[in-house]
Design a protein around this motif. Structure first.
Motif, PDB file in Angstrom:
ATOM      1  N   GLN A 140      21.999  66.844  -0.745  1.00 41.96           N
ATOM      2  CA  GLN A 140      20.744  66.627  -0.021  1.00 41.96           C
ATOM      3  C   GLN A 140      20.580  67.649   1.108  1.00 41.96           C
ATOM      4  O   GLN A 140      19.471  68.136   1.368  1.00 41.96           O
ATOM      5  N   THR A 141      21.692  67.973   1.780  1.00 42.71           N
ATOM      6  CA  THR A 141      21.661  68.946   2.871  1.00 42.71           C
ATOM      7  C   THR A 141      21.190  70.312   2.380  1.00 42.71           C
ATOM      8  O   THR A 141      20.390  70.988   3.042  1.00 42.71           O
ATOM      9  N   LEU A 142      21.674  70.714   1.212  1.00 39.07           N
ATOM     10  CA  LEU A 142      21.323  72.025   0.682  1.00 39.07           C
ATOM     11  C   LEU A 142      19.942  72.031   0.017  1.00 39.07           C
ATOM     12  O   LEU A 142      19.284  73.068  -0.047  1.00 39.07           O
ATOM     13  N   GLU A 143      19.513  70.881  -0.472  1.00 39.18           N
ATOM     14  CA  GLU A 143      18.193  70.802  -1.097  1.00 39.18           C
ATOM     15  C   GLU A 143      17.070  70.757  -0.054  1.00 39.18           C
ATOM     16  O   GLU A 143      15.957  71.212  -0.329  1.00 39.18           O
ATOM     17  N   LYS A 161      19.049  76.370  -7.890  1.00 37.34           N
ATOM     18  CA  LYS A 161      19.231  77.244  -6.727  1.00 37.34           C
ATOM     19  C   LYS A 161      20.387  76.759  -5.864  1.00 37.34           C
ATOM     20  O   LYS A 161      21.190  77.567  -5.367  1.00 37.34           O
ATOM     21  N   VAL A 162      20.513  75.441  -5.680  1.00 38.15           N
ATOM     22  CA  VAL A 162      21.618  74.884  -4.893  1.00 38.15           C
ATOM     23  C   VAL A 162      22.949  75.217  -5.560  1.00 38.15           C
ATOM     24  O   VAL A 162      23.913  75.619  -4.880  1.00 38.15           O
ATOM     25  N   ALA A 163      23.012  75.072  -6.872  1.00 37.21           N
ATOM     26  CA  ALA A 163      24.247  75.387  -7.595  1.00 37.21           C
ATOM     27  C   ALA A 163      24.611  76.861  -7.449  1.00 37.21           C
ATOM     28  O   ALA A 163      25.788  77.222  -7.282  1.00 37.21           O
ATOM     29  N   GLU A 164      23.599  77.716  -7.469  1.00 38.36           N
ATOM     30  CA  GLU A 164      23.828  79.160  -7.320  1.00 38.36           C
ATOM     31  C   GLU A 164      24.379  79.487  -5.937  1.00 38.36           C
ATOM     32  O   GLU A 164      25.329  80.274  -5.800  1.00 38.36           O
ATOM     33  N   VAL A 165      23.800  78.863  -4.893  1.00 38.62           N
ATOM     34  CA  VAL A 165      24.246  79.129  -3.526  1.00 38.62           C
ATOM     35  C   VAL A 165      25.646  78.558  -3.305  1.00 38.62           C
ATOM     36  O   VAL A 165      26.486  79.194  -2.658  1.00 38.62           O
TER      37      VAL A 165
END
Length: 351
Positions: A140-143, A161-165
């Motif tokens: 949730q923090t990254l999303e 995108k979250v998985a990539e970062v």
């Protein structure tokens, strides 16, 4: 123990050749100490007078951040380096001066007007134990920043995108289900870096991002920041008090003392030939392996209070080379053999 990677010469050269991304001119910040209007009123000599006091945190700072470089701002606690960082990010409103980003003035913009710049500018805070929301999972923090800045993105696109970062900063995808308190300081700072990188910024302000970490973890985080700079073509404004970090990480260095810039130079120039007396004293305090320290410079006197700034050069009370001009006149930054230094002694050829 993990070692900090050395910057290559081509990297430093490309950073030096970059144009100006952030331009700071005559920046000032004064924090009021006197309270509201009624608290400022006093009786003096039978008359009602108004007395205002301020902390003069920043006093006419000029800094340029070149595109692609890592500009380190150093100085002792209370010199104003974190205040500069927060004003650049719009977290504090300047009392005077201008801040321009990519040629456009941003210091006077409202929060809504600043929104287009928020994707381009991100910040990594000092304390990873306080910068993560304890009620949100890591996923949730990254999303959150992605959903805010890209409201048109669908859930699969956000999660990709979250998985990539997460992968780019070495975070296990399984961490996404957990909360911030379940991680160590170094792991939390990796998460904070991932959050800053999520919206693909071009400029990152890092406010002492490793000072709260164990020494064994600091090198890992620094290497991560350097790898991210190469991969994402980032520009850093790096706030720190650790000169050993500056020597490995920075391409240029700004030395501050009591809200003013003392010296600006390329990293190798500053460490090999410091010009300002305060810079010389700072570098002499770096721990060495030798038993005797003939070059150690011990400064006399107390650090002045930013409430009542001294006249002239703010460093004159502790400087062994100060004269009457230093006590009267504020020095300007002048070019001097590959560096810019604010010192009357250097200007007059005495140092």
């Amino acid at each position: 123990m993990t070692q900090v990677k050395a910057r290559s010469a081509p990297q430093a050269a490309s950073a030096q050749a970059g144009d100006t991304l952030v331009e700071i001119r005559n920046l000032e910040k004064h924090f009021p100490l006197s309270g509201d209007f009624l608290e400022q009123l006093r009786f003096k000599g039978g008359r009602l007078v108004r007395r205002q006091e301020f902390v003069h945190a920043i006093n006419g700072v000029d800094i340029d951040v070149r595109r692609g470089e890592s500009l380190c701002v150093v100085g002792e606690s209370g010199c104003g380096k974190s205040t500069v960082a927060r004003m650049v990010m719009g977290l504090l409103r300047p009392s005077g001066g201008e801040i321009r980003y990519d040629g456009e003035r941003i210091d006077h913009l409202s929060p809504r007007q600043l929104l287009p710049y928020r994707r381009r500018m991100q910040m990594i805070f000092q304390n990873p134990y306080a910068s993560l929301n304890p009620r949100m999972t890591i996923q949730q923090t990254l999303e959150e920043p992605l959903r805010f800045h890209h409201p048109d993105w669908k859930t699969p696109q956000v999660r990709d995108k979250v998985a990539e970062v997460m992968d780019s900063v070495g975070i296990d995808p399984e961490w996404g289900k957990r909360f911030g308190h379940e991680f160590s300081g170094g792991q939390r700072q990796r998460i904070a870096i991932a959050r800053a990188l999520a919206v693909d910024p071009e400029f990152i302000v890092a406010d002492e991002p490793i000072s709260a970490l164990d020494v064994s973890i600091q090198a890992q985080v620094l290497n991560l920041l350097m790898d991210a700079q190469e991969t994402h073509h980032l520009t850093y404004l790096f706030i720190t008090h650790d000169l050993a970090v500056v020597e490995h990480f920075g391409t240029r260095v700004v030395v501050m003392y009591l809200g003013r810039v003392c010296e600006v130079a390329e990293t190798h120039t500053l460490f090999s030939t410091p010009r300002h007396p305060y810079t010389q004293a700072l570098l002499s305090a770096i721990p060495r392996l030798e038993d005797d320290r003939p070059d150690y410079i011990r400064l006399e006197g107390e650090v002045p209070t930013p409430v009542n700034l001294p006249s002239g050069c703010v460093f004159h009370g502790r400087c062994p080379h100060a004269n009457d001009r230093c006590r009267r006149e504020v020095p300007e930054l002048i070019a001097a053999e590959g560096t810019r230094v604010a010192c009357h002694g250097v200007e007059e050829g005495r140092l």
